[in-house]
Design a protein around this motif. Structure first.
Motif, PDB file in Angstrom:
ATOM      1  N   THR A   7      43.997   2.019 -28.312  1.00 31.92           N
ATOM      2  CA  THR A   7      42.810   1.643 -27.559  1.00 31.92           C
ATOM      3  C   THR A   7      42.936   0.201 -27.105  1.00 31.92           C
ATOM      4  O   THR A   7      43.193  -0.693 -27.917  1.00 31.92           O
ATOM      5  N   LYS A   9      40.868  -2.717 -25.486  1.00 29.93           N
ATOM      6  CA  LYS A   9      39.483  -3.096 -25.257  1.00 29.93           C
ATOM      7  C   LYS A   9      39.405  -4.523 -24.720  1.00 29.93           C
ATOM      8  O   LYS A   9      39.836  -5.475 -25.370  1.00 29.93           O
ATOM      9  N   GLY A  10      38.876  -4.660 -23.516  1.00 32.14           N
ATOM     10  CA  GLY A  10      38.687  -5.981 -22.926  1.00 32.14           C
ATOM     11  C   GLY A  10      39.955  -6.656 -22.460  1.00 32.14           C
ATOM     12  O   GLY A  10      39.936  -7.857 -22.164  1.00 32.14           O
ATOM     13  N   ASN A  11      41.055  -5.919 -22.363  1.00 32.36           N
ATOM     14  CA  ASN A  11      42.307  -6.529 -21.914  1.00 32.36           C
ATOM     15  C   ASN A  11      42.270  -6.827 -20.423  1.00 32.36           C
ATOM     16  O   ASN A  11      41.763  -6.032 -19.633  1.00 32.36           O
ATOM     17  N   CYS A  28      45.914   7.237 -24.638  1.00 36.77           N
ATOM     18  CA  CYS A  28      45.356   5.891 -24.822  1.00 36.77           C
ATOM     19  C   CYS A  28      43.966   5.792 -24.186  1.00 36.77           C
ATOM     20  O   CYS A  28      43.607   6.573 -23.306  1.00 36.77           O
ATOM     21  N   PHE A  30      41.352   2.948 -22.369  1.00 37.02           N
ATOM     22  CA  PHE A  30      41.205   1.626 -21.759  1.00 37.02           C
ATOM     23  C   PHE A  30      39.719   1.394 -21.520  1.00 37.02           C
ATOM     24  O   PHE A  30      39.098   2.121 -20.732  1.00 37.02           O
ATOM     25  N   THR A  31      39.148   0.408 -22.183  1.00 41.82           N
ATOM     26  CA  THR A  31      37.719   0.161 -22.049  1.00 41.82           C
ATOM     27  C   THR A  31      37.454  -1.319 -21.797  1.00 41.82           C
ATOM     28  O   THR A  31      38.013  -2.191 -22.473  1.00 41.82           O
ATOM     29  N   GLY A  32      36.625  -1.618 -20.796  1.00 41.81           N
ATOM     30  CA  GLY A  32      36.371  -3.005 -20.436  1.00 41.81           C
ATOM     31  C   GLY A  32      37.620  -3.650 -19.845  1.00 41.81           C
ATOM     32  O   GLY A  32      38.612  -3.001 -19.531  1.00 41.81           O
ATOM     33  N   ASP A  59      37.440   3.636 -19.201  1.00 39.93           N
ATOM     34  CA  ASP A  59      36.009   3.407 -19.375  1.00 39.93           C
ATOM     35  C   ASP A  59      35.660   1.992 -18.920  1.00 39.93           C
ATOM     36  O   ASP A  59      36.069   1.015 -19.535  1.00 39.93           O
ATOM     37  N   THR A  60      34.934   1.884 -17.806  1.00 39.36           N
ATOM     38  CA  THR A  60      34.444   0.607 -17.272  1.00 39.36           C
ATOM     39  C   THR A  60      35.525  -0.450 -17.146  1.00 39.36           C
ATOM     40  O   THR A  60      35.364  -1.589 -17.566  1.00 39.36           O
ATOM     41  N   VAL A  61      36.641  -0.097 -16.561  1.00 36.27           N
ATOM     42  CA  VAL A  61      37.709  -1.055 -16.274  1.00 36.27           C
ATOM     43  C   VAL A  61      37.549  -1.536 -14.833  1.00 36.27           C
ATOM     44  O   VAL A  61      37.401  -0.732 -13.908  1.00 36.27           O
TER      45      VAL A  61
END
Length: 236
Positions: A7, A9-11, A28, A30-32, A59-61
């Motif tokens: 996961t 997150k925020g990358n 995988c 991908f979020t934010g 998700d919300t990228v």
């Protein structure tokens, strides 16, 4: 290189890491975060090359005006529309079950097309479209929703069962003549929106459906109507 079941997150990705050559992401999330979202000039735009994503979730990228080359996406889940503003594609493949994808011709969808920021990416993408043999291959994909507003439909490889490429020029003339009056409300709305969103670019555009869609029967009949009225182009 393979990355399995991670996961992110925020990358934030502003340049391609050297070790990402021919990288594969499997299962995988991908979020934010974002990809190439800080670029302000064509010369600095991010090129994402030779990446494979299989059975992943986005998700919300936030995505900037990225150029995707040799991208392979198979079975992609989206929690909302995946916005791809100003993005361009060279030989990219979408396959399997794909969520909701919305590509804009403008890098900033909220600004006018003639805005200086937008126009530079539109012009750059025009150069890409004129040079590619094909931009996207979606012939083996089923989308929950797909709208490629800034990709000329004739550069997209499609199948002949559930996907069509609409000729903008002929369809615009047909609309002006009142030919769409015989269409049902949903089909008429699809054509009205398709033409309206390409009023400035005059791009030919792709429409898709699939057997799991609630509008499958109506869209299939609509595709037949488009073919009967000579409003379609063939795939590259």
């Amino acid at each position: 290189m393979e990355i399995l079941g991670q996961t992110f997150k925020g990358n934030v990705l502003d340049e391609m890491p050297a070790e990402w050559n021919a990288i594969e992401f499997k299962d995988c999330i991908f979020t934010g975060g974002g990809i190439g979202m800080k670029v302000r000039h064509v010369a600095d735009r991010l090129v994402v090359r030779s990446v494979t994503a299989m059975n992943c979730t986005v998700d919300t990228v936030t995505v900037g005006p990225v150029v995707f080359e040799n991208l392979h996406v198979e079975n992609l889940k989206t929690t909302q529309h995946l916005w791809l503003p100003g993005c361009a594609f060279r030989s990219c493949v979408f396959r399997g079950k794909i969520g909701e994808v919305l590509q804009f011709d403008k890098a900033d969808p909220m600004a006018p097309r003639t805005d200086k920021f937008n126009q530079q990416f539109i012009d750059d993408n025009e150069g890409i479209w004129s040079d590619v043999e094909w931009s996207l291959d979606i012939s083996e994909a089923e989308f929950d929703d797909l709208d490629l507003r800034g990709v000329p439909g004739e550069t997209v490889r499609i199948n002949t069962l559930n996907q069509v490429c609409v000729d903008f020029g002929r369809s615009h003339i047909a609309q002006e003549s009142g030919a769409f009056d015989e269409l049902s409300g949903f089909a008429k709305m699809v054509m009205k929106n398709g033409l309206k969103r390409r009023k400035e670019s005059k791009y030919n555009f792709v429409l898709t459906t699939n057997p799991s869609s609630r509008d499958y029967q109506e869209m299939s009949e609509f595709f037949e109507w488009l073919a009967k009225n000579d409003l379609l182009l063939t795939s590259p």
